[in-house]
Scaffold this motif. Sequence first.
Motif, PDB file in Angstrom:
ATOM      1  N   LEU A  23       0.825  -1.197   0.000  1.00 37.96           N
ATOM      2  CA  LEU A  23       0.000   0.000   0.000  1.00 37.96           C
ATOM      3  C   LEU A  23       0.864   1.254   0.000  1.00 37.96           C
ATOM      4  CD1 LEU A  23      -2.816   1.282   0.192  1.00 37.96           C
ATOM      5  CD2 LEU A  23      -2.665   1.009   2.682  1.00 37.96           C
ATOM      6  N   LEU A  24       1.897   1.276   0.827  1.00 39.28           N
ATOM      7  CA  LEU A  24       2.802   2.424   0.873  1.00 39.28           C
ATOM      8  C   LEU A  24       3.512   2.618  -0.457  1.00 39.28           C
ATOM      9  CD1 LEU A  24       4.294   1.849   4.426  1.00 39.28           C
ATOM     10  CD2 LEU A  24       2.795   3.737   3.732  1.00 39.28           C
ATOM     11  N   HIS A  27       1.182   4.122  -3.035  1.00 47.17           N
ATOM     12  CA  HIS A  27       1.051   5.571  -2.818  1.00 47.17           C
ATOM     13  C   HIS A  27       2.298   6.301  -3.297  1.00 47.17           C
ATOM     14  CE1 HIS A  27      -2.738   6.215  -0.779  1.00 47.17           C
ATOM     15  NE2 HIS A  27      -2.510   5.186   0.009  1.00 47.17           N
ATOM     16  N   ILE A  31       2.592   9.209  -6.141  1.00 45.73           N
ATOM     17  CA  ILE A  31       3.094  10.531  -5.760  1.00 45.73           C
ATOM     18  C   ILE A  31       4.321  10.886  -6.599  1.00 45.73           C
ATOM     19  CG2 ILE A  31       4.096  11.888  -3.872  1.00 45.73           C
ATOM     20  CD1 ILE A  31       2.352  10.045  -1.982  1.00 45.73           C
ATOM     21  N   TYR A  43      -3.014  16.077  -8.196  1.00 42.23           N
ATOM     22  CA  TYR A  43      -3.184  14.778  -7.548  1.00 42.23           C
ATOM     23  C   TYR A  43      -3.860  14.943  -6.185  1.00 42.23           C
ATOM     24  CZ  TYR A  43      -2.042  10.121  -5.782  1.00 42.23           C
ATOM     25  OH  TYR A  43      -2.110   8.864  -5.258  1.00 42.23           O
ATOM     26  N   ASP A  47      -7.555  13.492  -5.135  1.00 44.32           N
ATOM     27  CA  ASP A  47      -7.819  12.729  -3.917  1.00 44.32           C
ATOM     28  C   ASP A  47      -9.001  13.338  -3.166  1.00 44.32           C
ATOM     29  OD1 ASP A  47      -6.737  10.734  -1.750  1.00 44.32           O
ATOM     30  OD2 ASP A  47      -7.106  12.635  -0.719  1.00 44.32           O
ATOM     31  N   CYS A  81      -7.262   2.734   4.451  1.00 42.95           N
ATOM     32  CA  CYS A  81      -5.861   3.034   4.171  1.00 42.95           C
ATOM     33  C   CYS A  81      -5.148   3.514   5.429  1.00 42.95           C
ATOM     34  CB  CYS A  81      -5.729   4.083   3.069  1.00 42.95           C
ATOM     35  SG  CYS A  81      -5.980   3.431   1.429  1.00 42.95           S
ATOM     36  N   TRP A 126       2.045  16.532  -0.076  1.00 39.58           N
ATOM     37  CA  TRP A 126       0.965  15.580  -0.320  1.00 39.58           C
ATOM     38  C   TRP A 126       0.066  15.414   0.889  1.00 39.58           C
ATOM     39  CZ3 TRP A 126       0.279  10.241   1.199  1.00 39.58           C
ATOM     40  CH2 TRP A 126      -0.768   9.602   0.525  1.00 39.58           C
ATOM     41  N   TRP A 127       0.620  14.995   2.032  1.00 42.49           N
ATOM     42  CA  TRP A 127      -0.200  14.674   3.207  1.00 42.49           C
ATOM     43  C   TRP A 127      -0.880  15.917   3.773  1.00 42.49           C
ATOM     44  CZ3 TRP A 127      -0.354   9.581   5.161  1.00 42.49           C
ATOM     45  CH2 TRP A 127      -1.112   9.411   6.307  1.00 42.49           C
ATOM     46  N   ARG A 130      -3.647  17.481   1.571  1.00 41.57           N
ATOM     47  CA  ARG A 130      -4.836  16.625   1.534  1.00 41.57           C
ATOM     48  C   ARG A 130      -5.668  16.811   2.794  1.00 41.57           C
ATOM     49  NH1 ARG A 130      -2.820  11.608   2.114  1.00 41.57           N
ATOM     50  NH2 ARG A 130      -4.836  10.633   1.894  1.00 41.57           N
TER      51      ARG A 130
END
Length: 159
Positions: A23-24, A27, A31, A43, A47, A81, A126-127, A130
């Motif tokens: 999963l990581l 991502h 990214i 992106y 999301d 997630c 990104w984080w 979001r």
Amino acid sequence: IRRPPRSTPKPSSAASDVYKRQLLKAHLTAIQFAKDNNMLEQYVQHDRDTMQPLLDRTKNMIDKTGNKELALVMIFERTGCFFQMCLDAKIQPGKRTFTFPFKKVLDAATRLGQFDLTEEELLDKWWRPRYAGYGEAVGVEFNISDMDENGKVTVTLAD
């Protein structure tokens, strides 16, 4: 507010560790693609657009109850997630703290030449955008810390 039952393997299981790494890496791959093509902002927006039905539902619940804690519950306790990536989340009223999950996979893949991302870049580009967008969509402002020396990030409800 009840937490849903965990339908995933225990955090210590080998299957859970493999799933988390996959999963990581998925991502990170997306990214990195967005970064390479100057599309990180798009992106992040994609999301948020994908999350919009859940965000709308959460906003309606917050508007009806006045309970801003529901914003944290939605992001940290109702998404598969997050459960898979951040197995050590500490839940407190108005506050969530977790280990930023990318270091081990990012370091290994970077050594192989797959990524040129840094943890700080992931958090800042990104984080954080979001989560700020999620908060904006539900009418709540989040304070999102930098990573501490142990890789922990804290998200709190702004006053």
